[in-house]
Design an enzyme around this catalytic site. Structure first.
Site, PDB file in Angstrom:
ATOM      1  N   SER A  76       4.608  -3.905  -3.127  1.00  0.00           N
ATOM      2  CA  SER A  76       4.571  -2.677  -2.210  1.00  0.00           C
ATOM      3  C   SER A  76       5.559  -2.583  -1.218  1.00  0.00           C
ATOM      4  O   SER A  76       5.657  -1.660  -0.456  1.00  0.00           O
ATOM      5  CB  SER A  76       2.959  -2.856  -1.566  1.00  0.00           C
TER       6      SER A  76
ATOM      7  N   SER B  23       3.120   0.406  -1.838  1.00  0.00           N
ATOM      8  CA  SER B  23       2.149   1.368  -0.774  1.00  0.00           C
ATOM      9  C   SER B  23       2.883   1.069   0.499  1.00  0.00           C
ATOM     10  O   SER B  23       2.269   2.040   1.484  1.00  0.00           O
ATOM     11  CB  SER B  23       0.844   0.424  -0.515  1.00  0.00           C
TER      12      SER B  23
ATOM     13  N   LYS C 123       3.402  -1.236   9.390  1.00  0.00           N
ATOM     14  CA  LYS C 123       2.316  -0.718   8.494  1.00  0.00           C
ATOM     15  C   LYS C 123       1.067  -0.735   9.205  1.00  0.00           C
ATOM     16  O   LYS C 123       0.674  -1.534   9.627  1.00  0.00           O
ATOM     17  CB  LYS C 123       2.513  -1.470   7.185  1.00  0.00           C
TER      18      LYS C 123
END
Lengths: 171, 526
Positions: B195, B171, B76
């Site tokens: 997330s 997210s 990420k």
């Protein structure tokens, strides 16, 4: 079996307090005043940008106000889930470093080994007092402050606003 | 080959059935084909190929580093990666190239993993849809699955199939999509309020949030220091366990990692669950929960019960306040953490150079999007001297009550809690954006954020497809530092439910036409 009990329980209490915080109705929530907006913008150094943003802050505050309903008498604040463990210190040995050049590369403005900041509010006043020709043009790493009360407090403010890490917000 | 588990591929690499370079190239090619998903911000092709080359040399000598040697992974984009741009999907860090690797990234690289690229996210990991980053939203691969499309054709004819694509959740949506679409075998996400687990549930993959303190946060650009945890996304529980075994452990650079020794472990294949006690928190049965998720939750509980486990209803009395508490603590810590972005040492810097204040303010206005700015402002509000006690300290007290709720439940003999992960299946983007980010986060994080406040391990495991043929996952919550036990139970469950594999074959063949459409559609940036 268990599921049924819970499901029936829920249906029986339908119309009671919802477990889910839906779009909260404003119940005498704080209005966000222009003064507060200015104060927050100054502290945070970001601006609201629009009236909608202010409205969203009001909603956020109203949302947070629900906490008042919880009885926290005698409850200590919890700062970390690891509070029962010891925070340890590393031994004070240098194991890495010597990477000034690498680190300076990420900045947009550097002079030799300095990160360059534009002049702070105190130095604008300094200019008035000392005169332009006595002012350094570049970074305000060294600010010679005369013992002048107003200047001192402005410098104090300027230093507080210079984030080297998380700010202390308890102003 | 791309659909296999980590262990299977690792074995194949050792036996020479496939080479790291081939594997790498296949994944890179798939990344290109699935570009319209917008899962990746940066694809580190050269780096990956070079790593593959080195891995190949090791395999030829019979000196592989372990299970992850030669395995494509993705990270990420809020983890620092040396020499590779790290943006957090924000203008503030666009163009920022860190001079160091996050500890978890370094650990993966030390094991020989191939870094495919940095995945897309909500800006600074704030959001529950992966829709609010500067590089645009991430699309859920299931929008293009055969399963979903066939179901949609039954309902609507002749509609533009791409206009109503589904969100990934957030997210860590990019990581979830990357794993779901087979472009890598594992991906790192971050989990502050759910997330990692939220997009895992929406994308039909496994999303693990380890215990707080087990995995180093050094190099993870911080959001909420007391709750952030690196998350792991994989296609099966066993793979997540392998990755966790590599990542877990004390890091001298992160003083919040525990010092207890941690060893990589192999998950046992549980056959007898009769000694297991599963807890069902009754407060999680909310009216907003979709009937499909509710029925799957019920089915899962019945499954455990029918196999001999003890399944009991438990209570977490402060559940309804947990999201409010989270909101206050999160915005407060965010306000503090975001203060470091002033344009001086790294990141975006505005052109104004009149005074420091003006420069900081303009830099931050230009660098942050609305969501980030609003959280900073809210946080600053709660931290004002006149509000500190009533909001921030109050929230810290409520946090203790919430953490205590969990402790009480686990002390009463419960081994693992079983809850939904999300309220419903993934929704279309057009529907999702009708509400603002904060409202959505408050809604979507409802089952996941309490876990972060208590620092417990939790994992979302895909269970079944909804009536729309979209994934629904359930969450298991374990005791602190009992991640291995948690994953053992999750593995047992995964084996029983046999979640179907996403069918993207048509998509791959058809991809050229989809890609064409994507070129015409512009990405809207705020």
């Amino acid at each position: 079996m268990w599921a049924r009990a819970v499901w029936l329980g829920l249906r029986a209490s339908a119309g009671g307090r919802r477990g889910f915080p839906s779009k909260a109705a404003h119940q005498g929530s704080r209005r966000v005043t222009a003064e507060l907006i200015e104060h927050l913008e100054r502290l945070a150094l970001v601006d609201f940008g629009s009236q909608e943003a202010v409205a969203r802050l009001e909603k956020a505050i109203a949302f947070a106000d629900r906490l008042r309903a919880v009885d926290t008498d005698g409850v200590e604040p919890m700062e970390s889930v690891l509070e029962d463990r010891c925070l340890y210190l590393r031994s004070d040995n240098v194991v890495e470093g010597n990477c000034a050049e690498e680190l300076l590369q990420n900045s947009h403005r550097v002079v030799e080994e300095y990160f360059v900041a534009p002049p702070g509010p105190a130095s604008c006043l300094m200019e008035e007092v000392l005169g332009t020709e006595n002012m350094r043009e570049e970074a305000t790493s060294f600010i010679y402050v005369k013992s002048h009360q107003d200047l001192g407090s402005l410098l104090h403010q300027s230093l507080l606003l210079n984030p080297e890490g998380p700010q202390n917000h308890k102003f | 080959m791309l659909g296999r588990t980590l262990r299977e591929v690792s074995a194949a690499l050792k036996q020479g059935q496939v080479s790291p370079t081939e594997l790498c190239q296949r994944c890179l090619s798939l990344i290109k084909k699935t570009k319209f998903l917008n899962a990746y911000i940066t694809v580190s092709e050269e780096v990956a190929l070079k790593q593959a080359e080195e891995s190949e040399k090791r395999y030829k000598k019979g000196l592989s580093l372990g299970d992850l040697d030669g395995i494509p992974v993705a990270v990420k984009d809020n983890f620092s990666t040396a020499g590779i741009e790290t943006t957090c999907a924000s203008n503030m860090l666009k163009g920022y190239v860190p001079p160091y690797n996050a500890t978890v990234v370094q650990k993966l690289l030390d094991q020989g993993a191939l870094l495919m690229g940095k995945t897309n996210l909500d800006e600074f990991a704030m959001g529950s849809g992966s829709t609010d980053g500067i590089f645009g939203p991430v699309k859920n691969p299931w929008s293009y699955s055969k399963q979903y499309r066939e179901k949609r054709k039954q309902k609507s004819h002749g509609e533009n199939e791409d206009s109503d694509w589904l969100i990934t959740g957030g997210s860590s949506g990019g990581s979830a999509a990357a794993v779901s679409a087979f472009t890598c075998f594992a991906a790192l996400g971050s989990d502050t309020g759910g997330s990692t687990r939220n997009p895992a549930a929406h994308c039909g993959v496994v999303g693990l949030k380890p215990s707080y303190g087990l995995v180093s946060r050094h190099g993870l650009i911080p959001l909420v220091n007391s709750m952030d945890v690196p998350g792991i996304l994989t296609r099966c529980v066993d793979d997540a366990a392998i990755v966790l075994g590599i990542l877990a452990g004390h890091d001298p650079k992160d003083s919040t990692t525990i010092q207890d020794p941690v060893k990589p472990f192999t998950l046992p294949s549980l056959t007898d669950v009769s000694k297991l006690c599963i807890g069902i928190p009754k407060e999680y049965l909310t009216p907003e929960l979709s009937s499909e998720v509710r029925s799957l939750w019920s089915k899962a509980a019945n499954l455990f019960e029918s196999e001999g486990a003890k399944v009991i209803e438990v209570s977490l009395p402060h559940t309804s306040y947990s999201i409010v508490c989270y909101h206050v603590l999160c915005t407060s810590e965010v306000a503090s953490n975001m203060a470091r972005f002033d344009g001086l040492e790294y990141g975006h810097r505005c052109d104004t150079d009149v005074s420091t204040e003006a420069m900081y303010a303009a830099t931050r206005r230009e660098g942050f999007n609305d969501v980030v700015r609003e959280r900073i402002l809210s946080g600053n509000f709660f931290l004002l001297k006149e509000n500190y006690e009533n909001y921030f300290v109050k929230a810290q007290k409520v946090r203790r009550l919430i953490a205590r709720d969990f402790v009480n439940v686990f002390n009463s003999g419960v081994d693992v809690l079983l809850t939904p992960t999300t309220l419903s299946e993934a929704v279309p983007h057009t529907e999702f954006i009708r509400e603002d980010n904060r409202t959505r986060s408050a809604q979507d994080d409802i089952f996941t954020q309490a876990v972060n406040m208590a620092g417990l391990p939790a994992v979302s495991v895909p269970m079944a497809l909804s009536s729309q043929r979209l994934p629904i996952g359930l969450q298991f919550i374990g005791r602190a530092f009992c991640d291995q036990q948690l994953l053992t139970v999750a593995k047992w469950f995964e084996k029983r439910v046999q979640f179907p594999v996403i069918q993207l074959q048509e998509l791959m063949d058809d991809c050229s036409s989809i890609f064409e459409n994507e070129k015409l559609a512009s990405v809207s940036l705020k």
